[in-house]
Design an enzyme around this catalytic site. Structure first.
Site, PDB file in Angstrom:
ATOM      1  N   CYS A 135       0.458  -1.024  -0.173  1.00 46.46           N
ATOM      2  CA  CYS A 135      -0.109   0.315   0.241  1.00 46.46           C
ATOM      3  C   CYS A 135       0.604   1.171   0.243  1.00 46.46           C
ATOM      4  O   CYS A 135       2.136   1.963   0.826  1.00 46.46           O
ATOM      5  CB  CYS A 135      -0.658   0.150   1.445  1.00 46.46           C
ATOM      6  SG  CYS A 135      -2.472   0.134   1.110  1.00 46.46           S
ATOM      7  N   CYS A 348      -3.642   7.619 -44.167  1.00 47.28           N
ATOM      8  CA  CYS A 348      -3.488   8.143 -43.189  1.00 47.28           C
ATOM      9  C   CYS A 348      -2.398   9.295 -42.873  1.00 47.28           C
ATOM     10  O   CYS A 348      -2.841  10.476 -42.410  1.00 47.28           O
ATOM     11  CB  CYS A 348      -4.175   7.512 -41.589  1.00 47.28           C
ATOM     12  SG  CYS A 348      -3.082   6.796 -40.946  1.00 47.28           S
ATOM     13  N   CYS A 351       1.737   7.502 -40.462  1.00 50.86           N
ATOM     14  CA  CYS A 351       3.650   6.250 -40.104  1.00 50.86           C
ATOM     15  C   CYS A 351       4.603   7.160 -41.160  1.00 50.86           C
ATOM     16  O   CYS A 351       5.335   7.688 -40.668  1.00 50.86           O
ATOM     17  CB  CYS A 351       3.363   5.154 -40.803  1.00 50.86           C
ATOM     18  SG  CYS A 351       3.063   5.352 -43.028  1.00 50.86           S
ATOM     19  N   CYS A 355       7.634   9.055 -38.750  1.00 52.68           N
ATOM     20  CA  CYS A 355       8.649   8.239 -39.247  1.00 52.68           C
ATOM     21  C   CYS A 355       9.810   9.882 -39.615  1.00 52.68           C
ATOM     22  O   CYS A 355      11.135   9.712 -39.692  1.00 52.68           O
ATOM     23  CB  CYS A 355       8.485   7.286 -40.600  1.00 52.68           C
ATOM     24  SG  CYS A 355      10.361   6.938 -41.581  1.00 52.68           S
ATOM     25  N   CYS A 402      15.439   2.028 -44.183  1.00 56.59           N
ATOM     26  CA  CYS A 402      15.193   1.432 -43.224  1.00 56.59           C
ATOM     27  C   CYS A 402      15.537   0.420 -41.861  1.00 56.59           C
ATOM     28  O   CYS A 402      16.240  -0.518 -42.401  1.00 56.59           O
ATOM     29  CB  CYS A 402      13.097   0.624 -43.213  1.00 56.59           C
ATOM     30  SG  CYS A 402      12.784   0.310 -41.801  1.00 56.59           S
ATOM     31  N   CYS A 408       6.870   3.511 -37.138  1.00 56.26           N
ATOM     32  CA  CYS A 408       5.583   3.212 -38.021  1.00 56.26           C
ATOM     33  C   CYS A 408       4.874   1.840 -37.371  1.00 56.26           C
ATOM     34  O   CYS A 408       3.089   2.246 -37.996  1.00 56.26           O
ATOM     35  CB  CYS A 408       5.687   2.876 -39.224  1.00 56.26           C
ATOM     36  SG  CYS A 408       6.749   1.443 -40.198  1.00 56.26           S
TER      37      CYS A 408
END
Lengths: 461, 448
Positions: A135, A348, A351, A355, A402, A408
């Protein structure tokens, strides 16, 4: 059909799911209801020293639409008279002989106080005792709870007093509010505890009200740290669980571990089992949705075990522990790159921005005509859904650049759209340990490191 | 016919705004659903390129003042556009969640932010220093107000001359109240006035105000006069046909004068025709029939408008060409029509309708409304402006063939797809072009 029964340090229950010591186990009537719903066991809300509680004792951390990603509380141990608790514990155990009834206890750090509470608990017929060393609020200011759990020597001393008196299994519960979770665990082993459980709640302040400028929740204008629990703490709990499972002293002792900290679904449960837990405790998810969640916890776990060929909980327990590794033993030559599935991608561009702004700048936007384009490169007079959709570029990973950081993959809102694909690195397997042992200069000097990288073909972009 | 008084009594309720405002909770849930796309396609699809993910994110974080400011930064008429934009064809049609999920309700979220701005008077202000330049804007419709507001934000002094008694153009007079109530359009014009723009109403260009005078008094003139009345059908008894735009106007600003029949025919199949039919249906007509010489495939109204009309119980007679109004004295009792067959595509790219001789039939009606577009502006010829397909011709910076005279909005573009938001964008781009041209001329500026 998988066998969900467990025998945890001699405590038996029909499934591995126990209610953790907390508000859901505050009374006999509640636990009766929980057992009717199917819970395998319950750890009675801590009994012990006298306390008084306050209002607005539960805060919560909401994120987006998800309510109560975590709860934060300053509730103390049971504020019901101890004799009522003891009577109800006895009644529940008589009514439910096949379920695990464990009593959590916390008293002053005096041998006689602990001996007395052990005797009172054993007289109820309970199956076990859990020592609340966790606790983080209130009780710790009085030298109990986390004040004990944060000092391995205290843990060991008190557990020894208990072990001298106890005839039923004793579980020592650990606080996560400590730098190295292994040390109190080893203390428990040294003191002869029958089992360990973790994690208790984490010190936390939920927030500040931006209208009143008071803490959230406000208790008469004030507030303070409380115990943090719920789905948000799961990764912390898993790490601490794995730390015990991979510690030589703790793991060699064979001491069983009851895992808890953010278990809300059967998937969470399976992960705790895989990292070494052999009983599971649940609180926040029940406080959010009620006892009924036990149905899918058991059903989902059982179906998954069937699918994976696990016959018993013991088969699952610790199954993934050998995968836990220190960084120095990871293969530095392992190479993975992100690959975006253009058919699944909804463009969208989350990513892309993740990145390019914050990772390694290796995602390009490619127009439908195959040209490399910049964001917002459309003409100011272009508009309408057709223009917007048909000319929208596709994010594409430049695999040669990469580093496989996986950011991503994590931000992509579409299931299975970005995959981390393993590619041959062309380098032989090597760990940092091996490097520092065999090519010490590489790990200590930047110039030697540079030469090494050139030799083996590691390019830093 | 119904008495005018009984119509006006029910009009407010019958044509009350169709969609209720989002509740705070519904707005928060919807805002949180937005993925916050980068370089978002909804922003591209919006003709004014509002930073939609940002304004939605600000709703999610309860920063409504910031949300409204984000919208106003790209579109001063955000309150109108939130209501009248064909979002299915624009922002929402491009939403990445459209394919597998439900697109974000961008229009309704924008309205939520704009409602906040109106209730809290959280409006844009002028930060630029006065430039000493002045511009006259002809017409206080969407294009004119947008242009005036943007020029004011850049520090210029703007006077808008409006023929009608109220500003707002079609937003005020020509769009059915259930899509945009009058007070929204008027309040928006008041907001533009709040930027320092002077709107002078009841002054008609070419009658009360003249180009030559304006050219002398102002550094630039912007013509945003819109289009004209509904064209004639050229059929017998046409004098008994009600002009659709006047019909809508009466339902919005002149309820006392509005008369609605029991059996109403609306000629045309565009969005204005649907508005007329809806008004008739909602204000007591037993039967409303839209008459169109092509079929539902060629209708110029949006698909969602067609769906809406059908749900309202409006009937359709396709391949039907009006030939003559059947009169009883001066009152219409029917519309004689000819059956139509479709042939090869005509200049508009749609199949050419050919009336079948001898196929006459009569549709009973006690009121006939026509909504078949608007005539092109006669202004161009009066002012000596070059035209293109009957509309005022402009260059890339919206300048006409007369230096310093610009034209924007419907008078340079046939009314149709997304006309309001396109007009707003015209106003914005023209303002930027005028501002830039002032800077290039770099004449010494006298600031009072």
């Amino acid at each position: 059909m998988a066998d969900l029964r467990i025998n945890f340090a001699g405590i038996k229950s029909p499934n591995p799911f126990w209610l953790a010591s907390a508000p859901p186990t505050n009374s006999g009537a509640q636990i009766h209801k929980a057992f009717e719903a199917g819970w395998g066991g319950a750890v009675w809300k801590t009994i012990g020293a006298p306390v008084l509680n306050v209002s607005n004792r539960y805060g919560a951390w909401h994120y987006g639409r998800q309510r109560m990603l975590a709860i934060n509380n300053v509730e103390l141990i049971s504020d019901r008279p101890i004799e009522i608790n003891l009577r109800e514990i006895a009644e529940i155990k008589r009514a439910w002989p096949d379920r695990a009834v464990i009593v959590s206890a916390m008293v002053e750090s005096k041998p006689e106080a602990w001996r007395d509470i052990v005797r009172l608990i054993e007289d109820t017929g309970a199956d076990g005792i859990e020592l609340n060393y966790g606790c983080p609020h209130g009780m710790s200011e009085r030298g109990m709870g986390a004040a004990v759990g944060q000092v391995p020597e205290y843990c060991e001393q008190i557990t020894r007093w208990v072990m001298e008196a106890a005839t039923i299994p004793v579980i020592m519960k650990l606080t996560p509010n400590i730098t190295n979770i292994v040390l109190p665990a080893r203390a428990g082993v040294a003191a002869g505890a029958n089992a360990l459980s973790l994690i208790n709640t984490i010190n936390s302040i939920v927030g500040v009200d931006l209208d009143t400028l008071e803490l959230t929740p406000s208790i008469g204008g004030k507030g303070g740290h409380g115990g943090y629990a719920g789905p948000a703490v799961k990764p912390i709990a898993l790490n601490m669980l794995a730390a015990l499972g991979t510690d030589e002293i703790v793991s060699k002792s064979g001491i069983p571990i009851s895992g808890m900290g953010g278990i809300a679904t059967w998937q969470d449960a399976a992960q705790f089992l895989l990292l070494g837990a052999s009983s599971l405790q649940v609180c926040t998810a029940v406080m959010h949705y009620g006892y009924r969640i036990i149905e899918d916890l058991c059903d989902g776990l059982s179906n998954w075990m069937d699918e994976k060929g696990f016959k018993t909980i013991a088969d699952v327990s610790g199954h993934s522990l050998h995968r836990v590794s220190e960084f120095k033993d990871l293969d530095l030559s392992y190479r993975a790159v992100a690959r975006i599935d253009a058919d699944k991608c909804i463009k969208c561009d989350l990513c892309y921005v993740a990145c390019n702004d914050t990772a390694h700048q290796c995602i390009d936007l490619i127009s439908p005509q195959g040209a490399l384009v910049e964001p917002r490169s459309y003409d100011v007079r272009s508009n309408g859904k057709r223009d917007a959709v048909e000319t929208r570029p596709q994010p594409v990973v430049r695999e040669e650049d990469c580093v496989g950081c996986r950011l991503c993959y994590n931000v992509c809102p579409v299931d299975d759209c970005i995959q981390m694909v393993e590619l041959p690195s062309g380098r032989s397997e090597v760990t940092w340990s091996e490097l520092s042992e065999k090519q010490t200069q590489v790990t200590e000097d930047w110039e030697t490191m540079k030469a090494y990288r050139e030799r083996v073909g590691i390019h830093i972009h | 016919m119904e008495s005018a008084s009984s119509v006006s009594r029910d009009i407010g309720q019958a044509l009350a705004e169709q969609l209720p405002p989002l509740t705070a909770n519904a707005a928060a849930v919807e805002a949180d659903r937005c993925l916050y796309c980068y370089d978002a396609p909804c922003t591209h699809a919006c003709p004014t390129h509002i930073d939609i993910p940002s304004f939605i994110k600000k709703i999610a974080t309860h920063n409504l003042r910031g949300s409204a400011a984000t919208i106003f930064a790209s579109n001063l008429l955000g309150a109108t556009c939130a209501r009248v934009c064909p979002v299915q064809e624009l922002c929402e049609g491009a939403c990445v969640l459209g394919a597998d999920h439900k697109p974000i309700s961008i229009g309704r979220l924008q309205r939520y932010a704009m409602d906040y701005a109106r209730e809290h008077r959280s409006y844009p202000t002028v930060k630029a220093a006065p430039t000493g330049r002045s511009i006259a804007v002809i017409g206080a419709g969407a294009a004119g107000l947008s242009c005036a507001g943007e020029l004011a934000r850049l520090g210029h002094a703007v006077t808008v001359f409006e023929r009608r008694s109220l500003p707002g153009g079609l937003s005020t007079y020509g769009i059915i109240a259930l899509r945009e109530p009058v007070d929204i359009a008027i309040e928006e014009a008041r907001m533009i006035e709040g930027l320092g723009v002077e709107i002078k109403t009841g002054l008609e260009f070419g009658k009360d105000v003249f180009l030559a005078t304006l050219q002398k008094e102002f550094d630039a003139v912007v013509v945003s006069a819109g289009l004209g009345r509904t064209p004639g059908l050229g059929i017998d008894g046409e004098e008994a046909i009600v002009d659709g735009l006047e019909f809508i106007e009466a339902s919005k600003t002149g309820a006392a004068a509005l008369k609605v029949g029991r059996n109403v025919i609306v000629i045309g199949a565009g969005n204005t025709a649907v508005d007329c039919a809806t008004i008739a249906k909602r204000l007591g007509a037993d039967r409303v029939t839209m008459v169109y010489r092509r079929t539902d495939r060629e209708m110029s109204c949006y698909e969602h408008e067609y769906d809406f009309a059908r749900k309202e119980g409006i009937e359709f007679r396709f391949l039907t060409q009006p030939a003559r109004v059947v009169l009883d004295g001066s009152l219409p009792i029917g519309l004689e029509c000819l059956r139509v067959e479709l042939g090869a595509p005509d200049a508009s790219g749609r199949p050419a309708p050919t009336a079948v001789q001898g196929s006459e039939f009569v549709l009973a009606a006690d009121q006939i409304v026509k909504a078949i577009g608007q005539v092109k502006p006669s202004l161009a010829a009066q002012l000596g402006l070059e035209t293109k397909k009957g509309l005022i011709a402009v260059d890339a910076s919206f300048q006409t063939n007369i230096e310093g005279v610009y034209a924007i909005g419907d008078c340079i573009r046939a009314s149709g797809a997304a006309s309001t938001v396109m007009a707003v964008q015209d106003g914005k781009l023209a303002a930027a072009a005028i501002h830039q041209q002032f800077a290039q001329r770099a004449e010494p500026v006298e600031v009072n």
